[in-house]
Design a protein around this motif. Structure first.
Motif, PDB file in Angstrom:
ATOM      1  N   ALA A 117       9.006 -28.938 -44.303  1.00  0.00           N
ATOM      2  CA  ALA A 117       8.365 -27.667 -43.951  1.00  0.00           C
ATOM      3  C   ALA A 117       7.066 -27.478 -44.738  1.00  0.00           C
ATOM      4  N   ARG A 118       7.053 -27.917 -46.000  1.00  0.00           N
ATOM      5  CA  ARG A 118       5.817 -27.811 -46.791  1.00  0.00           C
ATOM      6  C   ARG A 118       4.739 -28.722 -46.228  1.00  0.00           C
ATOM      7  N   VAL A 119       5.114 -29.916 -45.825  1.00  0.00           N
ATOM      8  CA  VAL A 119       4.125 -30.823 -45.231  1.00  0.00           C
ATOM      9  C   VAL A 119       3.582 -30.237 -43.932  1.00  0.00           C
ATOM     10  N   ALA A 120       4.466 -29.760 -43.067  1.00  0.00           N
ATOM     11  CA  ALA A 120       4.028 -29.194 -41.792  1.00  0.00           C
ATOM     12  C   ALA A 120       3.070 -28.030 -41.998  1.00  0.00           C
ATOM     13  N   ALA A 121       3.277 -27.255 -43.067  1.00  0.00           N
ATOM     14  CA  ALA A 121       2.440 -26.083 -43.331  1.00  0.00           C
ATOM     15  C   ALA A 121       1.011 -26.454 -43.703  1.00  0.00           C
ATOM     16  N   ILE A 122       0.766 -27.725 -44.022  1.00  0.00           N
ATOM     17  CA  ILE A 122      -0.599 -28.170 -44.322  1.00  0.00           C
ATOM     18  C   ILE A 122      -1.514 -27.912 -43.129  1.00  0.00           C
TER      19      ILE A 122
END
Length: 316
Positions: A218-223
């Motif tokens: 989820a943190r990667v996708a939020a990039i």
């Protein structure tokens, strides 16, 4: 160049469901760059792609004027030079990040793909598509991977189960990113095969017990993807290449080839379509060939040195 401008000379040739294109879109987002989008066909024929690349058919590739950059490993280096901060290769992590990214783009990808493409996954990935489209896709991908060893569904499941355990163990100490406190190319490279699995319906259940890994995803996708500055079609991108001048490149001596040699560059793993041209750039990290196309004019096609076979062109 930041993403504040309304247009950009960075042109990404991709399609939405390509895992490696997802990695590249996230790299552009991480760098805060603006880019223009060209949607390429998922399967052959790809006449506009051939005009620019000379036959390289893998997705994505990055165009900057008359220069065509193939393979996400090289695209990462190009974007790093364009926008050094934030870095995909933080100094303290660079070696680890590159090694983990190489594993993710090869072993992890070629495990996640056959796992996701089991019958339940195929049904989800191609939901609503006509049968003839699925048949054409399967035939195209079979041709791309001809000669490669292929994992069976059970073998892919067993390997991916272990790989997910390894990755979860890296996050067990509460770190936000795979290699610690800093995001790196390792995060974006590991993410894209798992992103593909999440799109495969019930197959995504393999991730269910990995809470820390899902939170990391989820943190990667939020990039995000940066700024999409516009859309082009293939013909417009070709016209831009024709009107541009390629960058200056150099052939380093002592690497087995000389400037002006007629050569071919061929991926070593899959989609082994050779690209032929005149050698104009070579060093231990990159190879560049120039070619003249009826539609695109004089273009240069750049490849990473790792993973590609450089050979003298043979004549019949």
């Amino acid at each position: 160049m930041s993403g504040s401008a309304g247009t950009s000379d960075l042109i990404l040739h991709h399609y939405g469901s390509s895992p490696f294109a997802e990695k590249t879109r996230l790299m552009l987002g991480f760098k805060g760059l603006a880019w223009q989008s060209v949607t390429v066909p998922m399967i052959q024929p790809k006449p506009d792609v051939v005009a620019l690349t000379g036959g390289y058919r893998r997705t994505p590739f990055l165009q900057v004027g008359a220069d065509i950059y193939c393979d996400t490993a090289l695209i990462a280096e190009v974007l790093e030079a364009r926008q050094p901060t934030p870095s995909l290769f933080p100094a303290a992590l660079a070696g680890q990040a590159r090694a983990l990214a190489q594993w993710a783009d090869t072993d992890l990808f070629w495990t996640a793909l056959p796992y996701a493409m089991q019958p339940a996954g195929v049904a989800a990935l191609f939901a609503g598509a006509p049968p003839e489209m699925l048949a054409a896709f399967v035939q195209d991908r079979r041709a791309m991977s001809e000669g490669m060893p292929r994992l069976s569904g059970p073998d892919a499941t067993a390997a991916l189960t272990q790989y997910l355990d390894w990755l979860s163990a890296m996050l067990a100490d509460g770190r936000p990113w795979l290699l610690g406190e800093q995001t790196s190319i390792a995060d974006l490279s590991v993410y894209h095969p798992l992103w593909f699995v999440t799109r495969a319906g019930a197959q995504a259940e393999i991730l269910a017990r990995h809470e820390a890994l899902k939170a990391w995803m989820a943190r990667v996708a939020a990039i995000g993807y940066g700024e999409r500055a516009g859309k082009l079609d293939g013909a417009q991108a070709i016209d831009l290449a024709r009107g541009a001048t390629p960058v200056s490149t150099t052939v380093v001596a002592g690497l087995g080839f000389a400037a002006g040699d007629r050569v071919t560059v061929t991926p070593m793993d899959y989609a082994r379509d050779a690209v032929a041209g005149e050698l104009v750039g070579l060093d231990p990290r990159r190879v560049t060939i120039a070619r003249d196309d009826e539609r695109a004019g004089r273009v240069q096609v750049h490849f990473p040195r790792i993973g590609y076979a450089l050979k003298a062109e043979t004549t019949a």
